[in-house]
Motif scaffolding. Sequence first.
Motif, PDB file in Angstrom:
ATOM      1  N   ILE A   1       0.840  -1.187   0.000  1.00  0.00           N
ATOM      2  CA  ILE A   1       0.000   0.000   0.000  1.00  0.00           C
ATOM      3  C   ILE A   1       0.882   1.247   0.000  1.00  0.00           C
ATOM      4  CG2 ILE A   1      -1.925  -1.187   1.094  1.00  0.00           C
ATOM      5  CD1 ILE A   1      -1.213   0.137   3.737  1.00  0.00           C
ATOM      6  N   ILE A   2       0.336   2.346  -0.507  1.00  0.00           N
ATOM      7  CA  ILE A   2       1.108   3.575  -0.634  1.00  0.00           C
ATOM      8  C   ILE A   2       1.576   4.072   0.736  1.00  0.00           C
ATOM      9  CG2 ILE A   2      -0.934   5.071  -0.577  1.00  0.00           C
ATOM     10  CD1 ILE A   2       2.316   5.567  -2.669  1.00  0.00           C
ATOM     11  N   ASP A   3       0.821   3.769   1.785  1.00  0.00           N
ATOM     12  CA  ASP A   3       1.217   4.148   3.148  1.00  0.00           C
ATOM     13  C   ASP A   3       2.616   3.641   3.509  1.00  0.00           C
ATOM     14  OD1 ASP A   3      -1.524   3.456   2.593  1.00  0.00           O
ATOM     15  OD2 ASP A   3      -2.056   3.811   4.679  1.00  0.00           O
TER      16      ASP A   3
ATOM     17  N   HIS B   1      -4.136   2.834  -4.179  1.00  0.00           N
ATOM     18  CA  HIS B   1      -3.912   2.552  -2.766  1.00  0.00           C
ATOM     19  C   HIS B   1      -3.140   1.251  -2.602  1.00  0.00           C
ATOM     20  CE1 HIS B   1      -5.797   1.539   1.435  1.00  0.00           C
ATOM     21  NE2 HIS B   1      -4.529   1.890   1.528  1.00  0.00           N
ATOM     22  N   VAL B   2      -3.635   0.179  -3.234  1.00  0.00           N
ATOM     23  CA  VAL B   2      -3.029  -1.146  -3.090  1.00  0.00           C
ATOM     24  C   VAL B   2      -2.533  -1.640  -4.448  1.00  0.00           C
ATOM     25  CG1 VAL B   2      -3.349  -3.512  -2.268  1.00  0.00           C
ATOM     26  CG2 VAL B   2      -4.760  -1.669  -1.324  1.00  0.00           C
ATOM     27  N   VAL B   3      -1.291  -2.072  -4.501  1.00  0.00           N
ATOM     28  CA  VAL B   3      -0.779  -2.788  -5.667  1.00  0.00           C
ATOM     29  C   VAL B   3      -0.300  -4.150  -5.166  1.00  0.00           C
ATOM     30  CG1 VAL B   3       0.955  -2.871  -7.494  1.00  0.00           C
ATOM     31  CG2 VAL B   3      -0.095  -0.684  -6.869  1.00  0.00           C
ATOM     32  N   SER B   4      -0.840  -5.205  -5.731  1.00  0.00           N
ATOM     33  CA  SER B   4      -0.412  -6.551  -5.356  1.00  0.00           C
ATOM     34  C   SER B   4       0.502  -7.100  -6.447  1.00  0.00           C
ATOM     35  CB  SER B   4      -1.619  -7.476  -5.168  1.00  0.00           C
ATOM     36  OG  SER B   4      -1.186  -8.757  -4.742  1.00  0.00           O
ATOM     37  N   TYR B   5       1.593  -7.712  -6.021  1.00  0.00           N
ATOM     38  CA  TYR B   5       2.619  -8.191  -6.938  1.00  0.00           C
ATOM     39  C   TYR B   5       2.619  -9.713  -7.019  1.00  0.00           C
ATOM     40  CZ  TYR B   5       4.471  -3.439  -6.860  1.00  0.00           C
ATOM     41  OH  TYR B   5       4.607  -2.078  -6.977  1.00  0.00           O
ATOM     42  N   ASP B   6       2.899 -10.208  -8.205  1.00  0.00           N
ATOM     43  CA  ASP B   6       3.121 -11.625  -8.411  1.00  0.00           C
ATOM     44  C   ASP B   6       4.452 -11.994  -7.761  1.00  0.00           C
ATOM     45  OD1 ASP B   6       4.562 -13.819 -10.143  1.00  0.00           O
ATOM     46  OD2 ASP B   6       2.418 -14.110 -10.477  1.00  0.00           O
ATOM     47  N   THR B   7       4.462 -13.009  -6.929  1.00  0.00           N
ATOM     48  CA  THR B   7       5.667 -13.338  -6.160  1.00  0.00           C
ATOM     49  C   THR B   7       6.748 -14.016  -6.996  1.00  0.00           C
ATOM     50  OG1 THR B   7       4.631 -15.408  -5.441  1.00  0.00           O
ATOM     51  CG2 THR B   7       4.425 -13.506  -3.981  1.00  0.00           C
TER      52      THR B   7
END
Length: 396
Positions: free
Chosen positions: A172-174, A218-224
């Motif tokens: 998250i950007i936080d 807000h949220v970026v989810s990444y492929d592991t």
Amino acid sequence: MKIRSIYMALALLLASCARDGQKPLEAVVNEALARAEQQTLLMAEKYAGREGRLPRTWENGEDVSSDSRWWCSGFFPGTLWYVYENTRNPKVLEYARMYTSRVEREKYTTDNHDVGFMLYCSFGNGLRLTGDKAYEEVLLTGARSLATRFKPQVGLIRSWDHNRDKWQYPVIIDNMMNLELLMWAAERSGDKSFREMAVSHADKTLEHHFRPDFSSWHVVSYDTVSGQPHLKQTHQGFSDDSAWSRGQAWGLYGYTCMYRLTGDARYLQHARNIAGFLIGHKNMPADGIPYWDFDSPDIPSTPRDASAAAIMASALVELSGFVEPAEGEKYMAFAEKQVRTLASPEYTAQPGENGDFILLHSTGAYPFSSEVDAPLTYADYYYLEALTRIKQKLQS
């Protein structure tokens, strides 16, 4: 030379305010700090006997507290440290030490990314103001705990562990706000890996978290496996493609901070771009206090977020010292507008009211009807930081 020019511009701005009949900015800041001391002492006294508890918010006329596990646990201790920095009141120092100690166990936290918020706002400010060597150990241990959440294959610090059915590796950007702890740890310990993690996180966030207009998801989810994004969305904003106001402020603050700590011109330019997006947004209210989301369909009949304004103001004051004088004057003028609004009766509570929080009208998580139009500890913290930064500029 840039800093000197900023001070000259600030002096001209103060003179203009006096001509316009406004209260001088120095008087606004000093009065705001005095009111903050009153409220903060009331809060500290109220919670003194509640072992291990820390203020979180106030709703329906009742205190809402947390233990140190809540992500905001370091903000009230940090607020006390800022009050102490400005007043040197020994009673405030006593409370600052006491409430900071309530957060110490979080130095072992490895199951979330908020260690930076928890420890650097509390122990970090305490170390800066007292030089207490015991605080160094807490911060270094906390940095090591935070570092366990960095995955080299992805190049980022993982934010959350929940919603695994949806997010593989959510960031998250936080999370930009936790990098200062790692940068400090690198300098203090000599372990360059802390710095490498922080820079990698900032670089990949810059690459993947921002849209062409410099607003952020807000949220970026990444492929592991590939380390590339597989999902970009919101969790607390209006929609996946909207500009959640506090998230935009986190980005502005984070890249301004990373420029200070690295001198990397890319970070400065990115902070300038985010500032331009925020200041020039068509839905930015005239008083400088953003709506909770810049794209809320209910504007103007939707809650504001004083916390976003406080974070933004603090970042703009710092950013103003890194740019050319004319640009710096623009940032200072906007931050001044925000602080004047926050210091007004519309946003500052009367002593003993508002559950002893300083600011009114923040928004925590609107989509979940959580802490809406409520006081929040991080709003108070960044407001005190903004006031302190302005005061230091005025005195230089």
